[in-house]
Motif scaffolding. Structure first.
Motif, PDB file in Angstrom:
ATOM      1  N   UNK A 113      -3.624  -2.173  12.435  1.00  0.00           N
ATOM      2  CA  UNK A 113      -3.986  -1.486  11.187  1.00  0.00           C
ATOM      3  C   UNK A 113      -3.899   0.033  11.295  1.00  0.00           C
ATOM      4  N   UNK A 114      -3.506   0.547  12.453  1.00  0.00           N
ATOM      5  CA  UNK A 114      -3.451   1.986  12.667  1.00  0.00           C
ATOM      6  C   UNK A 114      -1.998   2.455  12.599  1.00  0.00           C
ATOM      7  N   UNK A 115      -1.759   3.530  11.853  1.00  0.00           N
ATOM      8  CA  UNK A 115      -0.422   4.092  11.797  1.00  0.00           C
ATOM      9  C   UNK A 115      -0.508   5.611  11.782  1.00  0.00           C
ATOM     10  N   UNK A 116       0.628   6.237  12.022  1.00  0.00           N
ATOM     11  CA  UNK A 116       0.663   7.694  12.196  1.00  0.00           C
ATOM     12  C   UNK A 116       1.901   8.249  11.517  1.00  0.00           C
ATOM     13  N   UNK A 117       1.873   9.549  11.284  1.00  0.00           N
ATOM     14  CA  UNK A 117       3.030  10.207  10.667  1.00  0.00           C
ATOM     15  C   UNK A 117       3.028  11.677  11.024  1.00  0.00           C
ATOM     16  N   UNK A 118       4.214  12.266  11.086  1.00  0.00           N
ATOM     17  CA  UNK A 118       4.352  13.724  11.175  1.00  0.00           C
ATOM     18  C   UNK A 118       5.175  14.191   9.988  1.00  0.00           C
ATOM     19  N   UNK A 119       4.868  15.423   9.553  1.00  0.00           N
ATOM     20  CA  UNK A 119       5.360  15.880   8.259  1.00  0.00           C
ATOM     21  C   UNK A 119       5.863  17.316   8.333  1.00  0.00           C
ATOM     22  N   UNK A 120       6.464  17.743   7.226  1.00  0.00           N
ATOM     23  CA  UNK A 120       7.025  19.084   7.166  1.00  0.00           C
ATOM     24  C   UNK A 120       5.949  20.164   7.165  1.00  0.00           C
ATOM     25  N   UNK A 121       4.685  19.798   6.908  1.00  0.00           N
ATOM     26  CA  UNK A 121       3.607  20.792   6.953  1.00  0.00           C
ATOM     27  C   UNK A 121       2.989  20.921   8.341  1.00  0.00           C
ATOM     28  N   UNK A 122       3.661  20.353   9.353  1.00  0.00           N
ATOM     29  CA  UNK A 122       3.255  20.504  10.750  1.00  0.00           C
ATOM     30  C   UNK A 122       1.894  19.893  11.046  1.00  0.00           C
ATOM     31  N   UNK A 123       1.653  18.692  10.512  1.00  0.00           N
ATOM     32  CA  UNK A 123       0.434  17.955  10.823  1.00  0.00           C
ATOM     33  C   UNK A 123       0.781  16.560  11.335  1.00  0.00           C
ATOM     34  N   UNK A 124      -0.033  16.101  12.283  1.00  0.00           N
ATOM     35  CA  UNK A 124      -0.010  14.721  12.742  1.00  0.00           C
ATOM     36  C   UNK A 124      -1.149  13.994  12.040  1.00  0.00           C
ATOM     37  N   UNK A 125      -0.811  12.977  11.246  1.00  0.00           N
ATOM     38  CA  UNK A 125      -1.819  12.236  10.489  1.00  0.00           C
ATOM     39  C   UNK A 125      -1.986  10.832  11.065  1.00  0.00           C
ATOM     40  N   UNK A 171       0.856  -1.191   0.000  1.00  0.00           N
ATOM     41  CA  UNK A 171       0.000   0.000   0.000  1.00  0.00           C
ATOM     42  C   UNK A 171       0.888   1.236   0.000  1.00  0.00           C
ATOM     43  N   UNK A 172       0.426   2.281  -0.666  1.00  0.00           N
ATOM     44  CA  UNK A 172       1.088   3.586  -0.608  1.00  0.00           C
ATOM     45  C   UNK A 172       0.101   4.613  -0.079  1.00  0.00           C
ATOM     46  N   UNK A 173       0.499   5.343   0.953  1.00  0.00           N
ATOM     47  CA  UNK A 173      -0.341   6.363   1.570  1.00  0.00           C
ATOM     48  C   UNK A 173       0.291   7.728   1.317  1.00  0.00           C
ATOM     49  N   UNK A 174      -0.366   8.604   0.564  1.00  0.00           N
ATOM     50  CA  UNK A 174       0.211   9.918   0.310  1.00  0.00           C
ATOM     51  C   UNK A 174       0.014  10.870   1.496  1.00  0.00           C
ATOM     52  N   UNK A 175       1.045  11.627   1.797  1.00  0.00           N
ATOM     53  CA  UNK A 175       0.926  12.712   2.776  1.00  0.00           C
ATOM     54  C   UNK A 175       1.095  14.072   2.103  1.00  0.00           C
ATOM     55  N   UNK A 176       1.596  14.078   0.860  1.00  0.00           N
ATOM     56  CA  UNK A 176       1.794  15.310   0.086  1.00  0.00           C
ATOM     57  C   UNK A 176       2.741  16.269   0.808  1.00  0.00           C
ATOM     58  N   UNK A 177       3.596  15.728   1.663  1.00  0.00           N
ATOM     59  CA  UNK A 177       4.518  16.559   2.421  1.00  0.00           C
ATOM     60  C   UNK A 177       5.676  15.681   2.887  1.00  0.00           C
ATOM     61  N   UNK A 178       6.834  16.256   3.011  1.00  0.00           N
ATOM     62  CA  UNK A 178       8.013  15.509   3.454  1.00  0.00           C
ATOM     63  C   UNK A 178       7.714  14.816   4.782  1.00  0.00           C
ATOM     64  N   UNK A 179       7.824  13.491   4.815  1.00  0.00           N
ATOM     65  CA  UNK A 179       7.374  12.706   5.974  1.00  0.00           C
ATOM     66  C   UNK A 179       8.593  12.191   6.728  1.00  0.00           C
ATOM     67  N   UNK A 180       8.902  12.869   7.817  1.00  0.00           N
ATOM     68  CA  UNK A 180      10.119  12.553   8.560  1.00  0.00           C
ATOM     69  C   UNK A 180       9.966  11.336   9.467  1.00  0.00           C
ATOM     70  N   UNK A 181       8.753  11.064   9.916  1.00  0.00           N
ATOM     71  CA  UNK A 181       8.571  10.014  10.925  1.00  0.00           C
ATOM     72  C   UNK A 181       7.210   9.364  10.728  1.00  0.00           C
ATOM     73  N   UNK A 182       7.185   8.021  10.678  1.00  0.00           N
ATOM     74  CA  UNK A 182       5.936   7.273  10.594  1.00  0.00           C
ATOM     75  C   UNK A 182       6.058   6.031  11.473  1.00  0.00           C
ATOM     76  N   UNK A 183       4.938   5.618  12.055  1.00  0.00           N
ATOM     77  CA  UNK A 183       4.939   4.475  12.973  1.00  0.00           C
ATOM     78  C   UNK A 183       3.608   3.745  12.908  1.00  0.00           C
ATOM     79  N   UNK A 184       3.679   2.427  13.126  1.00  0.00           N
ATOM     80  CA  UNK A 184       2.476   1.685  13.459  1.00  0.00           C
ATOM     81  C   UNK A 184       2.132   1.935  14.935  1.00  0.00           C
ATOM     82  N   UNK A 185       0.849   1.940  15.231  1.00  0.00           N
ATOM     83  CA  UNK A 185       0.437   1.994  16.629  1.00  0.00           C
ATOM     84  C   UNK A 185       0.869   0.712  17.337  1.00  0.00           C
TER      85      UNK A 185
END
Length: 355
Positions: A159-171, A140-154
């Motif tokens: 099935x839950x995962x998270x990411x923080x990006x250069x646009x200052x959002x927690x997804x 699977x590919x999940x777009x964040x449309x922003x430089x993604x410095x950190x991603x993790x599975x819960x």
């Protein structure tokens, strides 16, 4: 305190093995990761100090590493050429698998702690990819449309995962949701939203958005995450109330925070590593409640929110500190850190904590 020199290579990430308390891995890069090759160190903690058990050289810089959760000898490396490599430390120096789908540097890799049969990667190309180590291509590919410095599975849900990006959002993504236009995205929380004002306190100060570099799930509270980055502040969020803003704000670092990690032993304790050359240990205030002490701290520093505070710091590094990780085994204080000073240090957090 034990230390080891990664001579000629600047550390980017350090990880304890989930199987052995005496084994750690360090992802490192020549020339601070700007140009040149990388090296993945496998280090053993012995009675005679830290020794290099093995290392793997790569053609491009390495920025992160993650141990397999299902095989004690296998380990991932995230590379600056957009590739992900899987090594087996019991075999020869070549990777047993390599994947090349990202268009830019891979900056984080993380193994699924619950299902154990998948891992993820995130990249400067604005995507997160989900992989199975036995498949030649991503699942699977999940777009964040922003430089993604950190991603993790819960650590609580496979099935839950998270990411923080250069646009200052927690997804937050949930792979159980339909892969419609949202691409499994279930939450997008602006990190720089000010906390809600408490009765009797002035409204919290807002800060312009800046890049988020790191985040981590709390190991005991399944809806709580911490984020940090260029603005030097550590924030904690409860994803059950995404519009409420941060539940705690922890100021103190003098430069960007490069890595944070919640304790695997205590629900309110986290570690941070920063470009200010320190590692710091914090409580987020959740174990203390919020009372008079919280109010006094806010009067001293208007950025404090939630009653958390710094409990101690380790200042033995002499360059940017880029990685920190807790030992899962034994007493609850042991950790490892690495940095651009070519040093890996193993130390006891309890030795630096104040009363």
């Amino acid at each position: 305190m034990l230390d080891f020199r990664t001579q000629g290579y600047n550390g980017y990430s350090v990880k304890y093995s989930p199987f052995f308390d005496s084994r750690i891995a360090v992802a490192s890069s020549a020339n601070f990761g700007l140009v040149g090759n990388g090296r993945l160190y496998i280090l053993g903690l012995t009675a005679n100090g830290i020794v290099a058990e093995k290392w793997f050289d790569t053609q491009d810089s390495l920025f992160d590493t993650a141990w397999s959760e299902s095989h004690e000898n296998q380990i991932l490396a995230a590379s600056g050429d957009g590739s992900i490599k899987l090594f087996d430390i019991a075999l020869n120096e070549f990777p047993i698998q390599s994947w090349q789908e990202h268009a830019r540097e891979v900056f984080s890799v993380h193994w699924n702690l619950v299902a154990k049969d998948t891992f993820l990667s995130s990249s400067w190309d604005g995507t997160i990819k989900i992989w199975n180590p036995t498949h030649p291509t991503s699942l699977t590919t999940l777009p964040t449309h922003s430089c993604t410095y950190s991603a993790q599975f819960s650590p609580h849900a496979p099935t839950v995962l998270s990411a923080v990006t250069s646009d200052s959002h927690l997804r937050i993504f949930d792979l159980r949701t339909p892969a419609s236009a949202s691409n499994h995205l279930t939450l997008s929380i602006p990190i720089h939203t000010p906390p809600k004002a408490r009765p009797g306190h002035a409204p919290p100060v807002g800060i312009p958005p800046s890049e988020a570099l790191t985040h981590d799930w709390n190991k005991y509270r399944d809806s709580v995450l911490a984020t940090a980055g260029v603005d030097r502040l550590i924030r904690t969020f409860d994803i059950r109330a995404p519009g409420a803003g941060p539940i705690a704000v922890l100021p103190g670092h003098e430069y960007a925070v490069r890595k944070i990690s919640w304790s695997p032993h205590l629900s309110d304790i986290l570690l941070s590593a920063s470009y200010d050359m320190t590692c710091r240990v914090w409580t987020d205030g959740s174990a203390m409640g919020h009372g008079k002490e919280d109010g006094n701290m806010m009067q001293q520093d208007p950025m404090v929110f939630g009653g958390g505070r710094e409990m101690g710091r380790m200042g033995r590094h002499t360059e940017f500190v880029t990685g920190v990780d807790w030992c899962l085994f034994g007493a609850e204080g042991w950790c490892a850190s690495c940095g651009w000073d070519e040093k890996v240090m193993v130390w006891d957090v309890r030795a630096i904590m104040g009363p």
